[in-house]
Design a protein around this motif. Structure first.
Motif, PDB file in Angstrom:
ATOM      1  N   GLY A  81       0.777  -1.220   0.000  1.00 21.57           N
ATOM      2  CA  GLY A  81       0.000   0.000   0.000  1.00 21.57           C
ATOM      3  C   GLY A  81       0.815   1.279   0.000  1.00 21.57           C
ATOM      4  O   GLY A  81       0.296   2.334  -0.374  1.00 21.57           O
ATOM      5  N   ARG A  82       2.044   1.202   0.451  1.00 25.36           N
ATOM      6  CA  ARG A  82       2.947   2.340   0.430  1.00 25.36           C
ATOM      7  C   ARG A  82       4.255   1.901  -0.204  1.00 25.36           C
ATOM      8  O   ARG A  82       4.801   0.852   0.142  1.00 25.36           O
ATOM      9  N   THR A  83       4.744   2.695  -1.117  1.00 28.82           N
ATOM     10  CA  THR A  83       6.002   2.398  -1.788  1.00 28.82           C
ATOM     11  C   THR A  83       6.909   3.611  -1.773  1.00 28.82           C
ATOM     12  O   THR A  83       6.461   4.753  -1.668  1.00 28.82           O
ATOM     13  N   TYR A  84       8.184   3.348  -1.898  1.00 30.13           N
ATOM     14  CA  TYR A  84       9.214   4.379  -1.932  1.00 30.13           C
ATOM     15  C   TYR A  84      10.177   4.026  -3.047  1.00 30.13           C
ATOM     16  O   TYR A  84      10.514   2.863  -3.243  1.00 30.13           O
ATOM     17  N   THR A  85      10.616   5.025  -3.751  1.00 29.21           N
ATOM     18  CA  THR A  85      11.515   4.817  -4.873  1.00 29.21           C
ATOM     19  C   THR A  85      12.623   5.858  -4.843  1.00 29.21           C
ATOM     20  O   THR A  85      12.365   7.039  -4.601  1.00 29.21           O
ATOM     21  N   ALA A  86      13.842   5.419  -5.079  1.00 28.91           N
ATOM     22  CA  ALA A  86      14.973   6.331  -5.105  1.00 28.91           C
ATOM     23  C   ALA A  86      14.833   7.321  -6.253  1.00 28.91           C
ATOM     24  O   ALA A  86      14.285   7.000  -7.316  1.00 28.91           O
ATOM     25  N   ASN A  87      15.343   8.519  -6.045  1.00 35.91           N
ATOM     26  CA  ASN A  87      15.267   9.544  -7.082  1.00 35.91           C
ATOM     27  C   ASN A  87      15.904   9.085  -8.393  1.00 35.91           C
ATOM     28  O   ASN A  87      15.421   9.430  -9.480  1.00 35.91           O
ATOM     29  N   SER A  88      16.957   8.300  -8.290  1.00 28.54           N
ATOM     30  CA  SER A  88      17.685   7.881  -9.475  1.00 28.54           C
ATOM     31  C   SER A  88      16.881   6.956 -10.384  1.00 28.54           C
ATOM     32  O   SER A  88      17.214   6.814 -11.562  1.00 28.54           O
ATOM     33  N   VAL A  89      15.835   6.330  -9.846  1.00 28.33           N
ATOM     34  CA  VAL A  89      15.042   5.398 -10.640  1.00 28.33           C
ATOM     35  C   VAL A  89      13.578   5.797 -10.702  1.00 28.33           C
ATOM     36  O   VAL A  89      12.769   5.079 -11.312  1.00 28.33           O
ATOM     37  N   GLU A  90      13.216   6.916 -10.104  1.00 26.58           N
ATOM     38  CA  GLU A  90      11.833   7.375 -10.106  1.00 26.58           C
ATOM     39  C   GLU A  90      11.323   7.511 -11.530  1.00 26.58           C
ATOM     40  O   GLU A  90      11.971   8.087 -12.395  1.00 26.58           O
ATOM     41  N   GLY A  91      10.127   6.970 -11.747  1.00 30.00           N
ATOM     42  CA  GLY A  91       9.521   7.024 -13.064  1.00 30.00           C
ATOM     43  C   GLY A  91       9.939   5.901 -13.979  1.00 30.00           C
ATOM     44  O   GLY A  91       9.340   5.737 -15.057  1.00 30.00           O
ATOM     45  N   ARG A  92      10.940   5.138 -13.584  1.00 25.76           N
ATOM     46  CA  ARG A  92      11.415   4.027 -14.405  1.00 25.76           C
ATOM     47  C   ARG A  92      11.225   2.674 -13.731  1.00 25.76           C
ATOM     48  O   ARG A  92      10.935   1.687 -14.402  1.00 25.76           O
ATOM     49  N   PHE A  93      11.400   2.621 -12.416  1.00 25.75           N
ATOM     50  CA  PHE A  93      11.299   1.366 -11.674  1.00 25.75           C
ATOM     51  C   PHE A  93      10.031   1.379 -10.825  1.00 25.75           C
ATOM     52  O   PHE A  93       9.650   2.413 -10.268  1.00 25.75           O
ATOM     53  N   THR A  94       9.418   0.216 -10.687  1.00 27.38           N
ATOM     54  CA  THR A  94       8.230   0.061  -9.866  1.00 27.38           C
ATOM     55  C   THR A  94       8.355  -1.193  -9.014  1.00 27.38           C
ATOM     56  O   THR A  94       8.661  -2.266  -9.533  1.00 27.38           O
ATOM     57  N   ILE A  95       8.103  -1.049  -7.725  1.00 33.58           N
ATOM     58  CA  ILE A  95       8.112  -2.191  -6.829  1.00 33.58           C
ATOM     59  C   ILE A  95       6.671  -2.628  -6.567  1.00 33.58           C
ATOM     60  O   ILE A  95       5.763  -1.800  -6.468  1.00 33.58           O
ATOM     61  N   SER A  96       6.473  -3.926  -6.474  1.00 27.16           N
ATOM     62  CA  SER A  96       5.166  -4.476  -6.151  1.00 27.16           C
ATOM     63  C   SER A  96       5.360  -5.798  -5.430  1.00 27.16           C
ATOM     64  O   SER A  96       6.469  -6.342  -5.394  1.00 27.16           O
ATOM     65  N   ARG A  97       4.291  -6.319  -4.858  1.00 32.55           N
ATOM     66  CA  ARG A  97       4.408  -7.592  -4.157  1.00 32.55           C
ATOM     67  C   ARG A  97       3.131  -8.388  -4.280  1.00 32.55           C
ATOM     68  O   ARG A  97       2.037  -7.840  -4.475  1.00 32.55           O
ATOM     69  N   ASP A  98       3.278  -9.698  -4.156  1.00 30.13           N
ATOM     70  CA  ASP A  98       2.164 -10.624  -4.158  1.00 30.13           C
ATOM     71  C   ASP A  98       2.357 -11.521  -2.947  1.00 30.13           C
ATOM     72  O   ASP A  98       3.143 -12.466  -2.985  1.00 30.13           O
ATOM     73  N   ASN A  99       1.658 -11.203  -1.881  1.00 27.97           N
ATOM     74  CA  ASN A  99       1.854 -11.945  -0.636  1.00 27.97           C
ATOM     75  C   ASN A  99       1.409 -13.397  -0.748  1.00 27.97           C
ATOM     76  O   ASN A  99       1.923 -14.263  -0.039  1.00 27.97           O
ATOM     77  N   ALA A 100       0.458 -13.673  -1.624  1.00 23.60           N
ATOM     78  CA  ALA A 100       0.020 -15.045  -1.820  1.00 23.60           C
ATOM     79  C   ALA A 100       1.127 -15.908  -2.406  1.00 23.60           C
ATOM     80  O   ALA A 100       1.124 -17.125  -2.234  1.00 23.60           O
ATOM     81  N   LYS A 101       2.069 -15.274  -3.105  1.00 25.97           N
ATOM     82  CA  LYS A 101       3.186 -15.986  -3.711  1.00 25.97           C
ATOM     83  C   LYS A 101       4.499 -15.755  -2.976  1.00 25.97           C
ATOM     84  O   LYS A 101       5.545 -16.224  -3.425  1.00 25.97           O
ATOM     85  N   ASN A 102       4.454 -15.035  -1.869  1.00 29.87           N
ATOM     86  CA  ASN A 102       5.667 -14.710  -1.106  1.00 29.87           C
ATOM     87  C   ASN A 102       6.725 -14.069  -1.999  1.00 29.87           C
ATOM     88  O   ASN A 102       7.921 -14.375  -1.884  1.00 29.87           O
ATOM     89  N   THR A 103       6.290 -13.182  -2.859  1.00 23.78           N
ATOM     90  CA  THR A 103       7.181 -12.632  -3.871  1.00 23.78           C
ATOM     91  C   THR A 103       7.052 -11.119  -3.960  1.00 23.78           C
ATOM     92  O   THR A 103       5.942 -10.578  -3.914  1.00 23.78           O
ATOM     93  N   VAL A 104       8.187 -10.465  -4.100  1.00 23.71           N
ATOM     94  CA  VAL A 104       8.238  -9.044  -4.382  1.00 23.71           C
ATOM     95  C   VAL A 104       8.921  -8.868  -5.732  1.00 23.71           C
ATOM     96  O   VAL A 104       9.829  -9.628  -6.089  1.00 23.71           O
ATOM     97  N   TYR A 105       8.470  -7.875  -6.490  1.00 23.37           N
ATOM     98  CA  TYR A 105       8.958  -7.660  -7.839  1.00 23.37           C
ATOM     99  C   TYR A 105       9.577  -6.268  -7.974  1.00 23.37           C
ATOM    100  O   TYR A 105       9.227  -5.336  -7.254  1.00 23.37           O
ATOM    101  N   LEU A 106      10.475  -6.156  -8.919  1.00 25.00           N
ATOM    102  CA  LEU A 106      10.993  -4.859  -9.319  1.00 25.00           C
ATOM    103  C   LEU A 106      10.938  -4.787 -10.838  1.00 25.00           C
ATOM    104  O   LEU A 106      11.725  -5.441 -11.526  1.00 25.00           O
TER     105      LEU A 106
END
Length: 123
Positions: A56-81
């Protein structure tokens, strides 16, 4: 014992995309904030992105803002970039990290770390 395994790294041309995955085993994934960090050769590890326990809350470094996105699927125990518009300066070993707290931070105060996956961006 919490184990984190990163996958999805590789060689890509500038402007291309990659999607990194980090799958956790052990512990309670849904209670952990998760982060991505990277380390360039000969440099200190730096923050890339992080998310709280439910995405529900995400943070992204300035160097990758607008290009990288973090997300997660707790049902799969997985986080993505999701990494788009990759640049040669994105070349680094990317590490997944888990924090024994539901709230994410943007420093390196995480409790568990994966072994990393190499991302190389060619010009």
């Amino acid at each position: 014992q919490v184990q984190l395994v990163e996958t999805g790294g590789g060689l890509v041309q500038a402007g291309g995309s990659l999607r990194l995955s980090c799958t956790a085993s052990g512990g309670t994934f849904s209670l952990y904030a998760m982060g991505w960090f990277r380390q360039h050769t000969g440099k200190e590890r730096e923050f890339v992105a992080a998310t709280n326990w439910n995405g529900g809350r995400t943070y992204t470094a300035n160097s990758v803002e607008g290009r990288f996105t973090i997300s997660r699927d707790n049902a799969k125990n997985t986080v993505y970039l999701q990494m788009n518009s990759l640049k040669p300066e994105d070349t680094a070993v990317y590490y997944c990290a888990a924090r024994n707290n539901i709230v994410a931070v943007t420093n390196t105060n995480y409790d568990y770390w994966g072994r990393g996956t190499q991302v190389t961006v060619s010009s």
